[in-house]
Design a protein around this motif. Structure first.
Motif, PDB file in Angstrom:
ATOM      1  N   GLN A  22       0.833  -1.200   0.000  1.00 36.62           N
ATOM      2  CA  GLN A  22       0.000   0.000   0.000  1.00 36.62           C
ATOM      3  C   GLN A  22       0.865   1.248   0.000  1.00 36.62           C
ATOM      4  O   GLN A  22       0.569   2.234  -0.674  1.00 36.62           O
ATOM      5  CB  GLN A  22      -0.914  -0.009   1.232  1.00 36.62           C
ATOM      6  CG  GLN A  22      -1.968  -1.104   1.220  1.00 36.62           C
ATOM      7  CD  GLN A  22      -2.758  -1.143   2.513  1.00 36.62           C
ATOM      8  OE1 GLN A  22      -2.554  -0.321   3.402  1.00 36.62           O
ATOM      9  NE2 GLN A  22      -3.657  -2.110   2.636  1.00 36.62           N
ATOM     10  N   CYS A  23       1.954   1.200   0.771  1.00 35.93           N
ATOM     11  CA  CYS A  23       2.867   2.333   0.877  1.00 35.93           C
ATOM     12  C   CYS A  23       3.459   2.677  -0.487  1.00 35.93           C
ATOM     13  O   CYS A  23       3.432   3.833  -0.905  1.00 35.93           O
ATOM     14  CB  CYS A  23       3.972   1.971   1.867  1.00 35.93           C
ATOM     15  SG  CYS A  23       5.121   3.302   2.218  1.00 35.93           S
ATOM     16  N   ILE A  24       3.978   1.684  -1.180  1.00 38.79           N
ATOM     17  CA  ILE A  24       4.602   1.898  -2.487  1.00 38.79           C
ATOM     18  C   ILE A  24       3.582   2.380  -3.512  1.00 38.79           C
ATOM     19  O   ILE A  24       3.871   3.233  -4.354  1.00 38.79           O
ATOM     20  CB  ILE A  24       5.274   0.598  -2.983  1.00 38.79           C
ATOM     21  CG1 ILE A  24       6.433   0.207  -2.061  1.00 38.79           C
ATOM     22  CG2 ILE A  24       5.770   0.752  -4.414  1.00 38.79           C
ATOM     23  CD1 ILE A  24       7.527   1.239  -1.964  1.00 38.79           C
ATOM     24  N   LEU A  91       5.656  16.277   5.546  1.00 44.53           N
ATOM     25  CA  LEU A  91       5.373  15.147   4.667  1.00 44.53           C
ATOM     26  C   LEU A  91       4.148  14.387   5.157  1.00 44.53           C
ATOM     27  O   LEU A  91       3.983  14.173   6.365  1.00 44.53           O
ATOM     28  CB  LEU A  91       6.569  14.188   4.628  1.00 44.53           C
ATOM     29  CG  LEU A  91       7.943  14.778   4.289  1.00 44.53           C
ATOM     30  CD1 LEU A  91       9.000  13.677   4.314  1.00 44.53           C
ATOM     31  CD2 LEU A  91       7.909  15.471   2.936  1.00 44.53           C
ATOM     32  N   GLY A  92       3.309  13.983   4.222  1.00 51.41           N
ATOM     33  CA  GLY A  92       2.147  13.161   4.528  1.00 51.41           C
ATOM     34  C   GLY A  92       2.216  11.868   3.733  1.00 51.41           C
ATOM     35  O   GLY A  92       3.207  11.599   3.045  1.00 51.41           O
ATOM     36  N   PRO A  93       1.173  11.037   3.812  1.00 50.23           N
ATOM     37  CA  PRO A  93       1.161   9.767   3.075  1.00 50.23           C
ATOM     38  C   PRO A  93       1.471   9.943   1.590  1.00 50.23           C
ATOM     39  O   PRO A  93       0.894  10.799   0.924  1.00 50.23           O
ATOM     40  CB  PRO A  93      -0.261   9.266   3.294  1.00 50.23           C
ATOM     41  CG  PRO A  93      -0.651   9.826   4.621  1.00 50.23           C
ATOM     42  CD  PRO A  93      -0.038  11.208   4.637  1.00 50.23           C
ATOM     43  N   GLY A  94       2.434   9.157   1.098  1.00 50.75           N
ATOM     44  CA  GLY A  94       2.829   9.232  -0.300  1.00 50.75           C
ATOM     45  C   GLY A  94       4.052  10.093  -0.530  1.00 50.75           C
ATOM     46  O   GLY A  94       4.684  10.017  -1.581  1.00 50.75           O
ATOM     47  N   ASP A  95       4.412  10.924   0.462  1.00 49.04           N
ATOM     48  CA  ASP A  95       5.618  11.755   0.352  1.00 49.04           C
ATOM     49  C   ASP A  95       6.840  10.965   0.793  1.00 49.04           C
ATOM     50  O   ASP A  95       6.735   9.953   1.486  1.00 49.04           O
ATOM     51  CB  ASP A  95       5.481  13.015   1.206  1.00 49.04           C
ATOM     52  CG  ASP A  95       4.405  13.956   0.700  1.00 49.04           C
ATOM     53  OD1 ASP A  95       4.185  13.992  -0.521  1.00 49.04           O
ATOM     54  OD2 ASP A  95       3.772  14.643   1.527  1.00 49.04           O
ATOM     55  N   PHE A  96       8.009  11.450   0.418  1.00 47.16           N
ATOM     56  CA  PHE A  96       9.241  10.749   0.782  1.00 47.16           C
ATOM     57  C   PHE A  96      10.345  11.733   1.091  1.00 47.16           C
ATOM     58  O   PHE A  96      10.293  12.906   0.726  1.00 47.16           O
ATOM     59  CB  PHE A  96       9.669   9.797  -0.342  1.00 47.16           C
ATOM     60  CG  PHE A  96       9.902  10.472  -1.667  1.00 47.16           C
ATOM     61  CD1 PHE A  96      11.147  10.984  -2.001  1.00 47.16           C
ATOM     62  CD2 PHE A  96       8.871  10.586  -2.601  1.00 47.16           C
ATOM     63  CE1 PHE A  96      11.363  11.606  -3.223  1.00 47.16           C
ATOM     64  CE2 PHE A  96       9.083  11.204  -3.827  1.00 47.16           C
ATOM     65  CZ  PHE A  96      10.328  11.715  -4.133  1.00 47.16           C
ATOM     66  N   THR A  97      11.383  11.238   1.763  1.00 47.92           N
ATOM     67  CA  THR A  97      12.554  12.044   2.093  1.00 47.92           C
ATOM     68  C   THR A  97      13.782  11.140   2.080  1.00 47.92           C
ATOM     69  O   THR A  97      13.664   9.919   2.062  1.00 47.92           O
ATOM     70  CB  THR A  97      12.395  12.719   3.474  1.00 47.92           C
ATOM     71  OG1 THR A  97      13.527  13.567   3.719  1.00 47.92           O
ATOM     72  CG2 THR A  97      12.288  11.695   4.590  1.00 47.92           C
TER      73      THR A  97
END
Length: 237
Positions: A22-24, A91-97
């Protein structure tokens, strides 16, 4: 008893794999891939959970992977020599760092803290580089994200340097109205974080919002709930 333990372990593994899938699937740099390709990426990630206020990484630490937000919010910020906090982004769901480490070995130049309980999917630098070579479309998506973040950072820096505090606050409210497509907005951050993001103090934010409300431009219905009554007036500040 052994069967029950094994069943519990299997359930946890399936749960972790489903979370990673789900994350990806919600990340813009991956969600254009087909099911088989995405499943391949899922196998190279692992899930991590952090409680509210927990440090995910700190400035100066080795940056060695990509952190993808599945649930919750993460605050990215820098500290000045005097210890003053400058919020970079939330950052929220779907964002990355952590993406800069994917191209070269480096250290983090900012801090990342969990604003609430967060679930992250993490992928190592070597694995991500492998996928960049295998699926060039991912590289284009990453470059698009870099471009967007650079523009946002430049706009933020220019606003702090050139615009008055009340203009910065008004512009922020107007942008939120546009992003939410509604004149009733909910601030995604505390007044303290908003002040840090806009380069001012929490007291100034509260004072300016009170002035906007007195002028009839906004109506504060809660600590974070604001109804914009006169968008044109805010845009003219």
């Amino acid at each position: 008893m052994q069967d029950q333990y094994q069943a519990s372990c299997d359930h946890q593994i399936v749960g972790a794999e489903e979370m990673q899938k789900q994350c990806i699937s919600i990340v813009p740099i991956f969600n254009h891939l087909d099911t088989t390709e995405m499943a391949e990426i899922v196998k190279e990630t692992h899930s991590v959970t952090h409680g509210r206020g927990h440090s995910i990484y700190r400035a100066g630490e080795t940056s060695d992977g990509l952190y993808i937000v599945h649930k919750g919010r993460v605050k990215i910020y820098r500290l000045s020599d005097t210890g003053k906090e400058q919020l970079v982004r939330i950052l929220g769901p779907g964002d990355f760092t952590g993406e800069l480490s994917l191209f070269s070995e480096s250290v983090h130049d900012a801090y990342a803290d969990a604003m609430e309980r967060v679930e992250l999917c993490v992928m190592g630098r070597a694995d991500f580089q492998k996928f960049l070579l295998k699926y060039p479309a991912i590289s284009l998506k990453v470059l698009t994200e870099f471009s967007s973040r650079l523009a946002q950072t430049e706009n933020q820096a220019a606003n702090i340097a050139l615009e008055s505090t009340e203009t910065r606050i008004a512009m922020y409210l107007a942008n939120e109205v546009d992003a939410m497509n509604s004149n009733k907005i909910t601030l995604t951050m505390s007044r303290k974080d908003l002040a840090s993001y806009l380069g001012t103090s929490p007291e100034t934010v509260s004072r300016r919002l009170a002035e906007f409300e007195e002028a009839g431009w906004i109506r504060q219905t809660g600590q974070r709930e604001i109804e914009v009554m006169d968008l044109d007036a805010l845009l003219l500040i």
